[in-house]
Scaffold this active site. Structure first.
Site, mmCIF file in Angstrom:
data_model
loop_
_atom_site.group_PDB
_atom_site.id
_atom_site.type_symbol
_atom_site.label_atom_id
_atom_site.label_comp_id
_atom_site.label_asym_id
_atom_site.label_seq_id
_atom_site.Cartn_x
_atom_site.Cartn_y
_atom_site.Cartn_z
ATOM 1 N N ASP A 268 1.326 -1.245 0.118
ATOM 2 C CA ASP A 268 0.068 -0.310 0.129
ATOM 3 C C ASP A 268 0.895 1.228 -0.081
ATOM 4 O OD1 ASP A 268 -1.912 2.027 0.707
ATOM 5 O OD2 ASP A 268 -1.942 1.520 2.929
ATOM 6 N N LYS B 75 3.132 11.430 -3.815
ATOM 7 C CA LYS B 75 2.059 9.987 -4.226
ATOM 8 C C LYS B 75 1.005 11.050 -4.851
ATOM 9 C CE LYS B 75 -1.679 7.553 -3.196
ATOM 10 N NZ LYS B 75 -2.006 6.310 -2.040
ATOM 11 N N GLU C 222 -7.291 0.433 -4.341
ATOM 12 C CA GLU C 222 -7.442 0.599 -3.101
ATOM 13 C C GLU C 222 -8.678 0.536 -2.303
ATOM 14 O OE1 GLU C 222 -5.835 4.676 -1.859
ATOM 15 O OE2 GLU C 222 -4.035 4.225 -2.699
ATOM 16 N N ASP D 246 -12.007 5.697 3.415
ATOM 17 C CA ASP D 246 -10.820 6.384 3.728
ATOM 18 C C ASP D 246 -9.970 6.882 4.420
ATOM 19 O OD1 ASP D 246 -7.554 5.833 2.981
ATOM 20 O OD2 ASP D 246 -8.170 4.609 2.272
#
Lengths: 605, 372
Positions: free
Chosen positions: A8, A70, A171, A193
């Site tokens: 992850d 990211k 994800e 999330d």
């Protein structure tokens, strides 16, 4: 046995897992933590720092510490997120040669995949340390909204880290897998999330192993750090300023400590009602005195400070549910922030459902990726996911409209064709613009490539038929061809989303990374040998007076002591010189001497 | 069970270490060690004397006297049993080659190579003796002389100007005086030191470990408790060239002496002044680097090595009463029992020297302890 790890690669934290004996397990790093901060820094001395150690100096060395890279991966230089990052991040973002953003750390400019590869390599090392074997293959997760460029850039990062990236999966899909959803399930699931730096809500429809993304929404600038910020700015700093007329934010060391303490306090308040923040010697007053900061933070106060942030997420959730247009059967919680009781309460209120909390929210995505990795290895596994196209693919037609050839969520590999025609009389060529995105307007989608088909028969508008075919192979590579059905004239391109790097650059980065890895392993080997030698030396020096008093009388004893002294001197020299061969060679001699000493003390003494 | 011999040996070792700590100016460690001795033998005279001496040294230190200097000189001249400061080669370049430090590449044209040492020594003896800085008469003090053959002062002649005044220093003959504490001479503790304003913001040409040391305030320059101090006047830029040269050479000589006496900090402070006057001065730069290297070695040995991992020895409630700065508090916050000194220094993002000194202080205060 070949092992496939699941990674992850998060905005603020990363996690690695693998399936062992049929059970997915999260692997702990050297510090004993199950997650590693996605932070890379270059210290004053030029040393590369990764993970916790990099995070611990992120404030004091802010200009040379990269976090949340990211958010930039696979983006173009002029894109809005890049502009926002340039304005908000303390590190320097510069334009790369391929219209991509890059980051300057001290005297070197790094591409974003390169920085991500450093994190991935760290995760790989964690796995290698755990298994004792070399790890070559991985499944990496990305947010559901990532486009092809972002996915390709992530794949390139894996490649630079020396990994063969078997799959890039979403994800929320990984989270659903970890919660036990597989082929047999038919459900609509909401994955909430809330991580350290971003918030994502994804609505998935699960059916026959296909995880269709019905809707995604989120805020790439909302996460745990904002909660920490509230504790620091709205409470600690303000109160301290009221009391002492000192702004702690002005001191980098104080701010670093405040950040660490705020995060710790926030985590503690998920399981207790109050916690103490104790920071002695936080700031000097100008004289020789240093002030202490000591406060108690209650859960109630934390909720008061951050309730608006939680409500921002639920507002986004409602929009996503509306867009998906389906009834939600389950809500899954992902990300460390979902441990916060207030978050769970608001999610419950928003969806009218009790959210599932069976799996650690920080680990769930990596576990899902590991499950997928294991399924890839075991052919016929029921958990094997089918890859889907994250966004629609099509071509731009007259009027700036996109004509979709392959819709979003189509399983790959796939091939689809569509027949188009000319719009003008005597038109002998057409320009094919390949687009990716989910909007009807071409301008709102991303152009993946273009080519011109010439040699068309001169005819009235609408008479010439051109067949456009899209092929997507299992690796996600898109080939587009256009064929004049009458003349057989054909033109084609292969569209590979750019990772912002040329193949040569990737090759050179792979080599550099390997060199770095070799040097790091060698350094670690030297350190370990040195430590072992030092420990034995200490033990020998402790025993020496006793051994000397016992053996000094005899000639044999004196000889033994002389030899032991020789070994000790040799060991000290080898330690000082950091010579691996000599350290290895002296290691045995030290152990022999140590055993001899112990024997003497036990038997004679 | 420990024998009487072991007991005595332990006391002997503690006393030795305490003396050594005192000679290095580390009063806290010295005191701790003496107290340890008294725990083993509560009437140990050497330890009691040591504590008395320590008290005096602290007073001197508070008055600005460089106790380290005093100790070294005392050790060299009065008490041969004490671990003496290393007498390095009198030639800086020879010393450099023995420590793998890069010799300065930008030597001035008039530099005479070290092969001329004997000749230089002869020149030193033949020429009018160098005056001690400021022309202060050294014979006002009790002065002992070292053996010129074993301790020659052989700086390249071109770096030193001839004595400007025919002071009483003439009889020194280029030899380094060994100074003993006097019981009668009242110390003048205020060296006549003036630093020109334009030097304060000058660049520090030495990078790396010692950069911080070179930009900090210089330590008291030349102050022995029992010796009339040598007055040093650092001339302003407007003064004539000869005076400048003399001042420069004097500082270099003194820096070298301090270096040889093991007072690397003091030597660095002097070299800072030299480098402010002459940025890039080859010898000063080289000696500064050597000092930095020695200081670093010393710090590392006190820590027990960079790979050691410290942990808190006491609870927060206990150390919160200590007198620490916020920088020390910050460094303390980085200590978790898992992070090595090397990593702590990396993440402290302070000059390495400052980090090392802070860690040593925390160790000396018994707030932290090495895990291994």
């Amino acid at each position: 046995m070949e092992r496939i790890i699941g990674i992850d690669l998060g905005t603020t934290n990363s996690c690695v897992a693998l399936v062992e004996g049929g059970v997915p397990v999260v692997l702990t790093n050297q510090g004993g933590y199950k997650t590693t901060p996605s932070v890379v820094a270059v210290s004053d001395s030029g040393k590369r720092l990764v993970g916790h150690i990099a995070k611990r100096q992120s404030v004091t060395n802010a200009a040379n510490t990269v976090y949340a890279a990211k958010r930039l991966i696979g983006r173009r230089w002029g894109s809005p997120p890049v502009r926002t990052m340039i304005e908000t991040m303390p590190y320097t973002i510069v334009e790369g040669p391929n219209n991509d953003p890059r980051i300057q750390l001290r005297d070197r400019v790094y591409s974003i995949p390169e920085l991500s590869s450093i994190i991935l390599q760290e995760m790989r090392l964690v796995a290698e340390e755990y298994t004792g074997d070399s790890i070559q293959q991985a499944v990496i997760t990305v947010p559901a909204y990532f486009n092809d460029s972002q996915r390709q850039a992530t794949k390139a990062a894996g490649e630079i880290a020396g990994l063969d990236v078997l799959r890039i999966i979403n994800e929320p899909t990984a989270a659903a897998l970890a919660y036990g959803y597989g082929r047999e399930v038919e459900k609509t699931v909401a994955v909430y999330d809330l991580g350290g730096g971003t918030f994502d809500i994804s609505i998935l429809s699960i059916s026959d192993g296909v995880f269709e993304v019905l809707a995604t929404a989120g805020d790439t600038f909302l996460g745990g750090e904002d909660f920490d910020g509230r504790i620091i700015m709205d409470w600690l700093v303000l109160d301290f300023a009221r009391e002492h007329q000192i702004d702690l934010r002005r001191d980098r060391m104080a701010l670093q400590r405040l950040r660490d303490a705020a995060e710790k306090a926030k985590c503690e308040l998920s399981s207790s009602n109050e916690t103490e923040i104790n920071l002695p010697f936080i700031i000097s007053t100008g004289g020789s005195e240093a002030l202490h900061l000591q406060k108690t933070l209650s859960r109630q106060k934390l909720e008061e400070l951050t309730v608006d942030l939680v409500e921002r997420t639920t507002k986004i959730c409602r929009q996503a549910v509306e867009e998906a247009g389906e009834t939600i059967d389950e809500v899954l919680l992902v990300g460390g922030m979902t441990r916060m009781p207030l978050v769970q309460q608001k999610v419950r209120e928003c969806f009218g459902l009790e959210p599932l909390r069976g799996v650690h929210p920080e680990e769930v995505v990596a576990l899902g990726a590991a499950i997928q990795g294991a399924a890839l290895f075991n052919e016929g596994s029921s958990a094997l996911l089918l890859d889907v196209t994250p966004h629609s693919l099509g071509i731009m037609v007259h009027g700036g409209i996109v004509s979709v050839v392959i819709p979003q969520n189509t399983t790959v590999p796939t091939s689809k064709s569509h027949i188009f025609t000319t719009v003008k009389d005597n038109q002998t060529s057409v320009k094919i613009l390949v687009m990716q995105g989910d909007s009807d307007l071409a301008a709102e989608n991303e152009m993946m490539g273009e080519f011109i088909l010439t040699g068309l028969r001169a005819a009235n508008a609408g008479e010439v038929e051109i067949e456009v075919t899209f092929d997507i192979n299992a690796d996600g590579i898109v080939a587009v061809s256009a064929k004049d059905l009458e003349t057989g004239q054909e033109q084609a391109i292969t569209v590979t989303a750019s990772a912002g790097l040329t193949p040569e650059e990737i090759e050179s980065m792979i080599r550099e990374n390997q060199d770095h890895l070799v040097s790091r392993r060698s350094d670690e080997a030297v350190e370990n040998l040195k430590l072992q030698a030092q420990r034995t030396l200490m033990e020998l020096e402790r025993l020496f007076p006793q051994v000397r008093s016992l053996l000094d009388e005899s000639e044999f004893g004196q000889d033994a002591i002389r030899k032991a002294n020789g070994v000790i001197d040799r060991a000290k020299l080898a330690i000082a010189a950091e010579n691996v061969d000599e350290l290895k060679s002296v290691h045995e001699a030290l152990n022999r001497t140590h055993n001899m000493f112990k024997g003497v003390v036990q038997k004679i003494g | 069970m420990a024998s009487i011999e072991d007991h005595k040996r332990a006391i002997g070792e503690l006393l030795f270490s305490a003396r050594k700590a005192l000679s290095m100016g580390d009063f806290d460690t010295g005191e701790k060690l003496y107290l340890e001795v008294l725990k083993l033998a509560d009437d140990d005279e050497a330890a009691l004397d040591g504590l008395d001496e320590l008290k005096q040294l602290r007073i001197l230190d508070a008055e600005g006297v460089s106790a380290t200097d005093w100790q070294h000189q005392y050790a060299a001249g009065a008490d041969e049993s004490i671990d003496q400061p290393p007498i390095l080669s009198s030639d800086i370049f020879e010393t450099l080659s023995s420590t793998d430090t890069e010799p300065p590449s930008d030597l001035p044209d008039d530099y005479e190579p070290i092969t001329d040492r004997v000749e230089l020594r002869q020149q030193e003896r033949a020429k009018p003796a160098r005056a001690e800085p400021g022309g202060e008469r050294a014979d006002d003090t009790q002065v002992g002389y070292s053996n010129p053959d074993s301790d020659p002062f052989t700086w390249p002649q071109s770096y030193f100007t001839s004595a400007a005044s025919g002071s009483g220093d003439a009889d020194l003959g280029g030899r380094r005086p060994l100074l003993r504490p006097s019981t009668s001479a009242a110390p003048n503790l205020s060296p006549n030191l003036t630093v020109p304003d334009n030097h304060e913001t000058g660049p520090s040409p030495v990078q790396g470990f010692g950069a911080a040391a070179l930009v900090t305030e210089p330590a008291p320059l030349y102050s022995f408790a029992s010796v009339r101090p040598v007055e040093v006047t650092i001339e302003t830029a407007d003064d004539d060239l000869d005076d400048d040269n003399e001042s420069l050479s004097t500082r270099l000589q003194m820096a070298d002496r301090k270096h040889r006496a093991g007072d690397y900090e003091g030597s660095l402070a002097l070299l800072k002044l030299v480098l402010l006057d002459e940025p890039g001065h080859a010898v000063a730069t080289a000696l500064a680097r050597l000092n930095e290297s020695k200081l670093r070695d010393d710090f590392l040995s006190q820590l027990g090595g960079l790979e050691q991992r410290p942990r808190l020895k006491v609870t927060q409630q206990e150390y919160v009463w200590q007198s620490l700065s916020h920088v020390e508090g910050f460094v303390l916050s980085l200590i978790d029992g898992q992070t090595s000194y090397a990593d702590i220094i990396e993440i402290a993002t302070m000059p390495e020297k400052e980090s090392l000194q802070t860690l040593i202080k925390l160790l000396a205060l018994d707030i932290i302890v090495n895990v291994g």
